[in-house]
Design a protein around this motif. Structure first.
Motif, PDB file in Angstrom:
ATOM      1  N   THR A  37      38.901  46.672  39.227  1.00 26.59           N
ATOM      2  CA  THR A  37      39.986  47.268  38.458  1.00 26.59           C
ATOM      3  C   THR A  37      39.589  47.357  36.993  1.00 26.59           C
ATOM      4  O   THR A  37      38.814  46.522  36.502  1.00 26.59           O
ATOM      5  CB  THR A  37      41.297  46.471  38.589  1.00 26.59           C
ATOM      6  OG1 THR A  37      42.335  47.122  37.841  1.00 26.59           O
ATOM      7  CG2 THR A  37      41.144  45.044  38.074  1.00 26.59           C
ATOM      8  N   ASP A  38      40.127  48.348  36.305  1.00 29.44           N
ATOM      9  CA  ASP A  38      39.892  48.470  34.866  1.00 29.44           C
ATOM     10  C   ASP A  38      41.007  47.825  34.059  1.00 29.44           C
ATOM     11  O   ASP A  38      41.010  47.878  32.825  1.00 29.44           O
ATOM     12  CB  ASP A  38      39.727  49.943  34.466  1.00 29.44           C
ATOM     13  CG  ASP A  38      40.938  50.795  34.843  1.00 29.44           C
ATOM     14  OD1 ASP A  38      41.945  50.251  35.353  1.00 29.44           O
ATOM     15  OD2 ASP A  38      40.869  52.033  34.645  1.00 29.44           O
ATOM     16  N   GLY A  39      41.978  47.224  34.741  1.00 33.41           N
ATOM     17  CA  GLY A  39      43.091  46.579  34.051  1.00 33.41           C
ATOM     18  C   GLY A  39      44.093  47.558  33.483  1.00 33.41           C
ATOM     19  O   GLY A  39      45.024  47.166  32.780  1.00 33.41           O
ATOM     20  N   LYS A  40      43.920  48.844  33.811  1.00 29.23           N
ATOM     21  CA  LYS A  40      44.824  49.885  33.311  1.00 29.23           C
ATOM     22  C   LYS A  40      45.579  50.561  34.443  1.00 29.23           C
ATOM     23  O   LYS A  40      46.089  51.664  34.295  1.00 29.23           O
ATOM     24  CB  LYS A  40      44.023  50.927  32.515  1.00 29.23           C
ATOM     25  CG  LYS A  40      43.276  50.344  31.321  1.00 29.23           C
ATOM     26  CD  LYS A  40      42.401  51.401  30.653  1.00 29.23           C
ATOM     27  CE  LYS A  40      41.594  50.800  29.511  1.00 29.23           C
ATOM     28  NZ  LYS A  40      40.682  51.811  28.892  1.00 29.23           N
ATOM     29  N   GLY A  41      45.588  49.898  35.596  1.00 26.70           N
ATOM     30  CA  GLY A  41      46.329  50.427  36.732  1.00 26.70           C
ATOM     31  C   GLY A  41      45.491  51.229  37.705  1.00 26.70           C
ATOM     32  O   GLY A  41      46.038  51.874  38.603  1.00 26.70           O
ATOM     33  N   ASN A  42      44.179  51.193  37.559  1.00 25.94           N
ATOM     34  CA  ASN A  42      43.285  51.909  38.475  1.00 25.94           C
ATOM     35  C   ASN A  42      42.456  50.901  39.270  1.00 25.94           C
ATOM     36  O   ASN A  42      42.054  49.861  38.751  1.00 25.94           O
ATOM     37  CB  ASN A  42      42.371  52.856  37.699  1.00 25.94           C
ATOM     38  CG  ASN A  42      43.164  53.851  36.870  1.00 25.94           C
ATOM     39  OD1 ASN A  42      44.007  54.580  37.389  1.00 25.94           O
ATOM     40  ND2 ASN A  42      42.918  53.879  35.567  1.00 25.94           N
ATOM     41  N   LEU A  43      42.179  51.240  40.540  1.00 28.88           N
ATOM     42  CA  LEU A  43      41.515  50.312  41.436  1.00 28.88           C
ATOM     43  C   LEU A  43      40.506  51.040  42.309  1.00 28.88           C
ATOM     44  O   LEU A  43      40.808  52.090  42.875  1.00 28.88           O
ATOM     45  CB  LEU A  43      42.564  49.626  42.320  1.00 28.88           C
ATOM     46  CG  LEU A  43      42.075  48.555  43.309  1.00 28.88           C
ATOM     47  CD1 LEU A  43      41.616  47.315  42.557  1.00 28.88           C
ATOM     48  CD2 LEU A  43      43.198  48.207  44.284  1.00 28.88           C
ATOM     49  N   ALA A  44      39.316  50.483  42.409  1.00 25.16           N
ATOM     50  CA  ALA A  44      38.277  51.036  43.276  1.00 25.16           C
ATOM     51  C   ALA A  44      37.933  50.036  44.367  1.00 25.16           C
ATOM     52  O   ALA A  44      37.865  48.828  44.127  1.00 25.16           O
ATOM     53  CB  ALA A  44      37.025  51.368  42.464  1.00 25.16           C
ATOM     54  N   LYS A  45      37.701  50.560  45.549  1.00 26.12           N
ATOM     55  CA  LYS A  45      37.302  49.750  46.700  1.00 26.12           C
ATOM     56  C   LYS A  45      35.925  50.221  47.141  1.00 26.12           C
ATOM     57  O   LYS A  45      35.635  51.424  47.125  1.00 26.12           O
ATOM     58  CB  LYS A  45      38.307  49.923  47.834  1.00 26.12           C
ATOM     59  CG  LYS A  45      37.946  49.238  49.139  1.00 26.12           C
ATOM     60  CD  LYS A  45      39.001  49.558  50.195  1.00 26.12           C
ATOM     61  CE  LYS A  45      38.675  48.976  51.544  1.00 26.12           C
ATOM     62  NZ  LYS A  45      39.694  49.329  52.574  1.00 26.12           N
ATOM     63  N   GLY A  46      35.070  49.281  47.516  1.00 24.41           N
ATOM     64  CA  GLY A  46      33.743  49.694  47.961  1.00 24.41           C
ATOM     65  C   GLY A  46      32.891  48.516  48.384  1.00 24.41           C
ATOM     66  O   GLY A  46      33.369  47.385  48.511  1.00 24.41           O
TER      67      GLY A  46
END
Length: 230
Positions: A37-46
């Protein structure tokens, strides 16, 4: 969920310190699934991809603009002489969904210098542990006189210990979308500071019959707001 900090846009990148933690401390392996997460409400999974000393993410999914908390709680608190106590407050308040923290320099504040970068890193660590995708903002130390100029009296409250002045009960407050609480230093706000707040129309609040330490009062307010959001 194994959550780490990094960039999401323009491309997913795991923070350098996080990469070291993944390889040297956690000893994770190629292909393991993580979230970033970037701590700004965005999330990546991988899945982890090791390339020498560098670690990247083979991204399988990105979620954007995840919802924020229903209340933006801003706690302005005077740093304690023993920095461990303010670090304890910050960690627990982060876990309980505080959105913003300001460190205020009051007349009775003994600590004049702060390592803000260290506090921000601790807040990020607490955010990851509690699976937050919106990290709290930790503002630089600011003088009380400058800070109060920015306040909206309709959504701002102060917790002080002067029993001779009118104070409303905390449970009488219904949090709106934005709310700010001021927490004083060891020894409380000065009479002059309390008067300045009253002149600006900022209402005083009682946190109960017991006199709470600075960091305890901050955690108490965070817990109260967290409970209200549930």
């Amino acid at each position: 969920m194994k959550l780490f900090y990094g960039e999401i846009f323009p491309e997913v990148k795991i923070n350098d310190e996080e990469q070291t933690h993944i390889s040297k401390v956690l000893r994770m392996r190629d292909g393991e699934e993580i979230f970033v997460t970037d701590g700004k409400g965005n999330l990546a999974k991988g899945n982890l991809a090791f390339e020498g000393k560098k670690i990247s993410l083979d991204t399988t999914e990105i979620s954007e603009n995840l919802p924020k908390f229903s209340t933006h709680l801003h706690i302005a608190i005077a740093p304690t002489k023993n920095i461990d106590r303010i670090e304890f407050f910050l960690e627990k308040a982060t876990e309980m969904a505080v959105s913003e923290v300001s460190l205020i320099q009051t007349e009775k504040t003994e600590r004049k210098n702060l390592n803000i970068d260290k506090l921000r890193k601790q807040s990020i660590a607490a955010s990851k542990q509690s699976l937050r995708f919106h990290f709290p903002v930790v503002n630089d130390l600011v003088r009380f006189s400058d800070f109060i100029k920015t306040l909206d009296p309709k959504t701002t409250f102060v917790a002080h210990c002067n029993e001779n002045l009118e104070r409303i009960d905390l449970h009488e407050i219904n949090p709106g979308k934005n709310i700010t609480f001021l927490i004083g230093p060891e020894g409380d706000f000065s009479d002059k500071e309390i008067q300045l707040l009253a002149e600006r129309g900022i209402r005083a609040v009682s946190l109960g019959n017991q006199r709470l330490r600075t960091e305890t009062a901050g955690v108490f307010v965070a817990a109260w707001n967290y409970f209200k959001m549930m």
